[in-house]
Design a protein around this motif. Structure first.
Motif, mmCIF file in Angstrom:
data_model
loop_
_atom_site.group_PDB
_atom_site.id
_atom_site.type_symbol
_atom_site.label_atom_id
_atom_site.label_comp_id
_atom_site.label_asym_id
_atom_site.label_seq_id
_atom_site.Cartn_x
_atom_site.Cartn_y
_atom_site.Cartn_z
ATOM 1 N N ASP A 36 0.808 -1.221 0.000
ATOM 2 C CA ASP A 36 0.000 0.000 0.000
ATOM 3 C C ASP A 36 0.841 1.270 0.000
ATOM 4 O O ASP A 36 0.310 2.359 -0.196
ATOM 5 C CB ASP A 36 -0.910 0.025 1.230
ATOM 6 C CG ASP A 36 -1.883 -1.149 1.237
ATOM 7 O OD1 ASP A 36 -2.265 -1.599 0.141
ATOM 8 O OD2 ASP A 36 -2.237 -1.611 2.336
ATOM 9 N N ALA A 37 2.132 1.154 0.220
ATOM 10 C CA ALA A 37 3.006 2.329 0.295
ATOM 11 C C ALA A 37 3.160 2.985 -1.072
ATOM 12 O O ALA A 37 3.090 2.327 -2.109
ATOM 13 C CB ALA A 37 4.372 1.927 0.835
ATOM 14 N N ALA A 38 3.404 4.278 -1.061
ATOM 15 C CA ALA A 38 3.589 5.015 -2.318
ATOM 16 C C ALA A 38 4.788 4.479 -3.094
ATOM 17 O O ALA A 38 4.774 4.444 -4.325
ATOM 18 C CB ALA A 38 3.761 6.498 -2.029
ATOM 19 N N ASP A 39 5.827 4.029 -2.389
ATOM 20 C CA ASP A 39 7.019 3.482 -3.053
ATOM 21 C C ASP A 39 6.735 2.155 -3.750
ATOM 22 O O ASP A 39 7.518 1.719 -4.581
ATOM 23 C CB ASP A 39 8.142 3.256 -2.035
ATOM 24 C CG ASP A 39 8.747 4.560 -1.557
ATOM 25 O OD1 ASP A 39 8.519 5.589 -2.218
ATOM 26 O OD2 ASP A 39 9.431 4.551 -0.535
ATOM 27 N N ALA A 40 5.629 1.521 -3.403
ATOM 28 C CA ALA A 40 5.325 0.205 -3.967
ATOM 29 C C ALA A 40 4.409 0.285 -5.181
ATOM 30 O O ALA A 40 4.017 -0.739 -5.705
ATOM 31 C CB ALA A 40 4.683 -0.675 -2.901
ATOM 32 N N ASP A 41 4.035 1.474 -5.618
ATOM 33 C CA ASP A 41 3.168 1.599 -6.789
ATOM 34 C C ASP A 41 3.831 0.925 -7.975
ATOM 35 O O ASP A 41 4.888 1.351 -8.434
ATOM 36 C CB ASP A 41 2.898 3.066 -7.124
ATOM 37 C CG ASP A 41 1.948 3.711 -6.138
ATOM 38 O OD1 ASP A 41 1.222 2.975 -5.455
ATOM 39 O OD2 ASP A 41 1.937 4.944 -6.059
ATOM 40 N N LEU A 42 3.213 -0.138 -8.458
ATOM 41 C CA LEU A 42 3.794 -0.878 -9.565
ATOM 42 C C LEU A 42 3.012 -0.593 -10.833
ATOM 43 O O LEU A 42 1.817 -0.859 -10.920
ATOM 44 C CB LEU A 42 3.835 -2.369 -9.259
ATOM 45 C CG LEU A 42 4.835 -2.700 -8.157
ATOM 46 C CD1 LEU A 42 4.751 -4.155 -7.768
ATOM 47 C CD2 LEU A 42 6.236 -2.356 -8.584
ATOM 48 N N THR A 43 3.725 -0.024 -11.774
ATOM 49 C CA THR A 43 3.149 0.357 -13.049
ATOM 50 C C THR A 43 4.042 -0.173 -14.157
ATOM 51 O O THR A 43 5.186 -0.548 -13.913
ATOM 52 C CB THR A 43 3.072 1.888 -13.173
ATOM 53 O OG1 THR A 43 4.385 2.422 -13.049
ATOM 54 C CG2 THR A 43 2.164 2.497 -12.118
ATOM 55 N N LEU A 44 3.521 -0.178 -15.377
ATOM 56 C CA LEU A 44 4.323 -0.466 -16.554
ATOM 57 C C LEU A 44 4.085 0.657 -17.551
ATOM 58 O O LEU A 44 2.966 1.163 -17.674
ATOM 59 C CB LEU A 44 3.956 -1.821 -17.163
ATOM 60 C CG LEU A 44 4.298 -3.051 -16.324
ATOM 61 C CD1 LEU A 44 3.846 -4.321 -17.034
ATOM 62 C CD2 LEU A 44 5.779 -3.123 -16.022
ATOM 63 N N ALA A 45 5.148 1.045 -18.265
ATOM 64 C CA ALA A 45 5.066 2.124 -19.246
ATOM 65 C C ALA A 45 4.515 1.575 -20.560
ATOM 66 O O ALA A 45 5.026 0.591 -21.090
ATOM 67 C CB ALA A 45 6.437 2.741 -19.464
ATOM 68 N N GLN A 46 3.479 2.221 -21.078
ATOM 69 C CA GLN A 46 2.891 1.793 -22.337
ATOM 70 C C GLN A 46 3.875 1.996 -23.489
ATOM 71 O O GLN A 46 4.737 2.877 -23.437
ATOM 72 C CB GLN A 46 1.593 2.541 -22.608
ATOM 73 C CG GLN A 46 0.501 2.171 -21.635
ATOM 74 C CD GLN A 46 -0.804 2.888 -21.937
ATOM 75 O OE1 GLN A 46 -0.881 3.752 -22.798
ATOM 76 N NE2 GLN A 46 -1.842 2.521 -21.205
ATOM 77 N N ILE A 47 3.730 1.194 -24.539
ATOM 78 C CA ILE A 47 4.670 1.210 -25.662
ATOM 79 C C ILE A 47 4.757 2.568 -26.344
ATOM 80 O O ILE A 47 5.836 3.098 -26.538
ATOM 81 C CB ILE A 47 4.301 0.121 -26.701
ATOM 82 C CG1 ILE A 47 4.659 -1.248 -26.168
ATOM 83 C CG2 ILE A 47 5.029 0.361 -28.022
ATOM 84 C CD1 ILE A 47 4.294 -2.396 -27.085
ATOM 85 N N ASP A 48 3.641 3.138 -26.725
ATOM 86 C CA ASP A 48 3.651 4.338 -27.561
ATOM 87 C C ASP A 48 3.529 5.644 -26.793
ATOM 88 O O ASP A 48 3.323 6.692 -27.402
ATOM 89 C CB ASP A 48 2.520 4.245 -28.592
ATOM 90 C CG ASP A 48 2.730 3.089 -29.552
ATOM 91 O OD1 ASP A 48 3.908 2.756 -29.817
ATOM 92 O OD2 ASP A 48 1.733 2.514 -30.010
ATOM 93 N N SER A 49 3.652 5.590 -25.485
ATOM 94 C CA SER A 49 3.527 6.827 -24.715
ATOM 95 C C SER A 49 4.282 6.686 -23.405
ATOM 96 O O SER A 49 4.818 5.636 -23.097
ATOM 97 C CB SER A 49 2.051 7.124 -24.440
ATOM 98 O OG SER A 49 1.521 6.188 -23.539
#
Length: 158
Positions: A36-49
């Motif tokens: 739940d921590a802000a440091d744990a935000d797991l995202t992936l960067a989209q290909i075209d943006s």
């Protein structure tokens, strides 16, 4: 006779100093990071943006330290398939998992690195410049296991 005491004292001081340095590197600065921590935000960067899309995470275990932006490590499971991920998100060109502390058992940098080289896992960009010159990288396996680390990017080496 006095030389033995001085030599023994030097050896004892060196051993104590070495133990202190080992403790500082392995344990002292690390802290657990909850999902739940802000440091744990797991995202992936989209290909075209540069849009960062959150991904589903289960069974998250993470550690971080304030002493360096490169000390972040995490392990988790995701429902995201590699086929979907490679069609949607940016594959990371040169992933180099960094070693974590020995006590953080879910994360094995050597195994992850070897699996990435063999193609048994695929690395994706999670966040470019999460700290200046540092990228967050996520490696995903076909069975849903995933591992995260921070590594220096090309901008840091200039």
């Amino acid at each position: 006779m006095n030389g033995k005491y001085i030599g023994g004292g030097i050896v004892i001081i060196a051993l104590l100093f070495g133990a202190g340095v080992y403790y500082a590197q392995e344990y002292a600065y690390y802290q657990n990071v909850s999902a739940d921590a802000a440091d744990a935000d797991l995202t992936l960067a989209q290909i075209d943006s540069s849009v960062l899309e959150p991904i589903a995470v289960q069974g998250y275990e993470g550690i971080d330290a304030d002493s360096s932006p490169l000390r972040y490590r995490a392990c988790f499971h995701t429902d995201l398939s590699i086929a979907t991920a490679t069609e949607t998100y940016q594959v990371y060109a040169d992933p180099k998992p960094l070693n974590g502390p020995n006590w953080f058992k879910c994360y094995d940098a050597k195994k992850i690195g070897a699996d990435l080289e063999r193609g048994d896992a695929v690395a994706f960009l999670s966040h470019h410049d999460i700290h200046p010159g540092v990228d967050r990288v996520v490696a995903i396996y076909p069975d849903g296991r995933a591992f995260v680390w921070h590594q220096l990017n090309d901008e840091a080496e200039k």
